[in-house]
Write a protein that holds these residues in place. Structure first.
Motif, short mmCIF file in Angstrom:
data_model
loop_
_atom_site.label_atom_id
_atom_site.label_comp_id
_atom_site.label_asym_id
_atom_site.label_seq_id
_atom_site.Cartn_x
_atom_site.Cartn_y
_atom_site.Cartn_z
N VAL A 372 0.85 -1.19 0.00
CA VAL A 372 0.00 0.00 0.00
C VAL A 372 0.88 1.25 0.00
O VAL A 372 1.85 1.34 0.75
CB VAL A 372 -0.92 0.01 1.23
N LEU A 375 -3.02 5.11 2.79
CA LEU A 375 -4.23 4.55 3.39
C LEU A 375 -4.93 5.60 4.21
O LEU A 375 -4.29 6.37 4.94
CB LEU A 375 -3.88 3.33 4.26
N ALA A 384 -7.49 2.05 0.60
CA ALA A 384 -6.09 1.68 0.41
C ALA A 384 -5.72 1.96 -1.04
O ALA A 384 -6.40 1.49 -1.97
CB ALA A 384 -5.86 0.21 0.73
N TYR A 386 -2.90 2.02 -4.16
CA TYR A 386 -1.74 1.29 -4.62
C TYR A 386 -0.95 2.10 -5.64
O TYR A 386 -1.40 3.14 -6.12
CB TYR A 386 -2.19 -0.05 -5.22
#
Length: 442
Positions: A372, A375, A384, A386
């Motif tokens: 991650v 968050l 979350a 990416y």
């Protein structure tokens, strides 16, 4: 709590204070947190998991740095790259009005929106119609970046990076006072504490200087400088984290010191009135702090090594020079965010977990995919983000996956996410994404 520069408040402060030097903020812990970057891309996302966007708008990206987004009464105010200010109805997605030559809102109230335009003017328009109410020149020089305005105790305070702090009447726009001798590079306007107006700025991108001003006249009352970062205001005192000076590069000589030192600053005098030391270590020469938060009788700190990726969350029992052993959450993995609403979030390898700090219960999130980057915990939703810009939304209590969002962003840079009228508003570098959330996630 003042605005974080942030992520600042936080994001800008992180870069100014080097990769992992002192940043302490009660906004950062509950809101935004970063993990070590991953080299692998997130695995392909099934179309069945993708959530539809309710609407999206292109922006100039300035909302990335808001600790609280400019929202009032179900209306989102934002600006785009064409220097136009918009008022958008969040439930319907319809534009209520627009104002040309506008900029990102600095202040939003029930009746008014204030912004600083590209003519160095503080401008007030009607929140309902966008009609001009007044505008006043606030800077003699072109403003490149860093000007800010805050509404505090019935005054609009303006600060500019080249060294001006001023106060204006929010009704008439009349200048009440101006002080041209307060450096505000990478500065923050905090507020009125015990009858003293407090601001800060950086001295050398490492040390911070705090100023106390007379809110009636703007006269400087005091100044203090050090390796300080703001934590909170409590019991009539400003609570700051004092960071140990890190060694330049690797050093063979150990530097003993405390993992955490909090100092109490009396805003009336500008003097240090107390000091709290926690956890004496053999070597703090490469210790870096990501964030500090006060939660009831505990203090939480996310720390790491300047030469390594990742952060570890530690909890200390509050008390001056306490000898109580700290509680480490290192076994749960790399710290991501929290504590917020009694939870903190971690990642071990690819598994994301939420920890209930009161009872230690662990919630494992569905659909762990990759490392991650970012968050946030908002309401009952955990977002979350990416590396490739995909976002997963899980329920904080159960870990159930609601779905994924393809933000379209090339980089995982996001501002503070807000839920308003059942809609999650996700600021990216160039857009605001709106996603409808079920009631149980709000």
């Amino acid at each position: 709590m003042p605005p974080m520069k942030p992520i600042l408040t936080s994001i800008l402060a992180l870069s100014l204070l080097s990769s992992l030097t002192a940043l302490s903020s009660t906004d950062l812990l509950p809101g935004t947190a970063y993990a070590a970057s991953a080299n692998n891309a997130v695995p392909a996302v099934s179309k069945d998991l993708l959530l539809p966007l309710k609407w999206q708008v292109a922006t100039d990206g300035m909302g990335m740095y808001d600790s609280k987004p400019p929202i009032m009464n179900g209306i989102l105010y934002y600006s785009d790259s064409n220097k136009t200010l918009y008022a958008k109805n969040i439930p319907s997605g319809k534009v209520q009005w627009s104002y040309k030559q506008g900029e990102h809102p600095q202040i939003v109230t029930n009746n008014s929106v204030f912004f600083i335009d590209n003519q160095e003017q503080l401008v007030k328009v009607s929140a309902a119609t966008g009609k001009l109410i007044w505008k006043v020149k606030v800077s003699e020089r072109p403003i490149e970046i860093g000007a800010q305005a805050r509404l505090i105790n019935g005054k609009v305070y303006f600060a500019n990076e080249y060294g001006v702090v001023a106060a204006y009447n929010p009704v008439s726009g009349k200048k009440l006072w101006e002080n041209k001798n307060i450096p505000m590079y990478a500065g923050t306007v905090y507020g009125d504490y015990s009858g003293v107006f407090v601001v800060s700025s950086t001295v050398d991108n490492i040390r911070t200087q705090f100023y106390g001003l007379d809110p009636a006249t703007g006269k400087r009352l005091w100044r203090i400088e050090g390796l300080y970062s703001y934590v909170t205001y409590q019991n009539g005192q400003l609570l700051l984290r004092e960071q140990a000076k890190t060694a330049a590069g690797n050093t063979a000589t150990a530097v003993p010191g405390y993992q955490l030192t909090l100092v109490q600053l009396n805003p009336a005098t500008g003097k240090i009135s107390g000091r709290e030391n926690y956890n004496l270590l053999d070597d703090i020469s490469r210790l870096g702090s990501a964030a500090t938060s006060i939660q009831n009788s505990y203090v939480y700190t996310a720390d790491g090594n300047l030469d390594q990726d990742g952060y570890t969350l530690t909890r200390f029992k509050r008390g001056a020079d306490t000898d109580t052993a700290p509680t480490s959450y290192a076994s749960f993995g790399n710290w991501l965010a929290g504590p917020a609403d009694g939870m903190a979030f971690f990642q071990h390898e690819t598994q994301i977990s939420g920890i209930n700090l009161a009872n230690g219960n662990v919630v494992a999130f569905d659909h762990p995919a990759d490392k991650v980057e970012h968050l946030q915990h908002v309401g009952k939703a955990v977002f979350a983000i990416y590396k490739n810009g995909y976002i997963s939304i899980n329920h904080s209590d159960t870990g159930a996956l609601l779905g994924m969002i393809n933000s379209g962003s090339k980089y995982p840079y996001f501002g503070n996410i807000t839920i308003d009228h059942g809609t999650a508003l996700i600021p990216t570098e160039h857009h605001i994404l709106a996603v409808a959330l079920p009631q149980e996630y709000q």
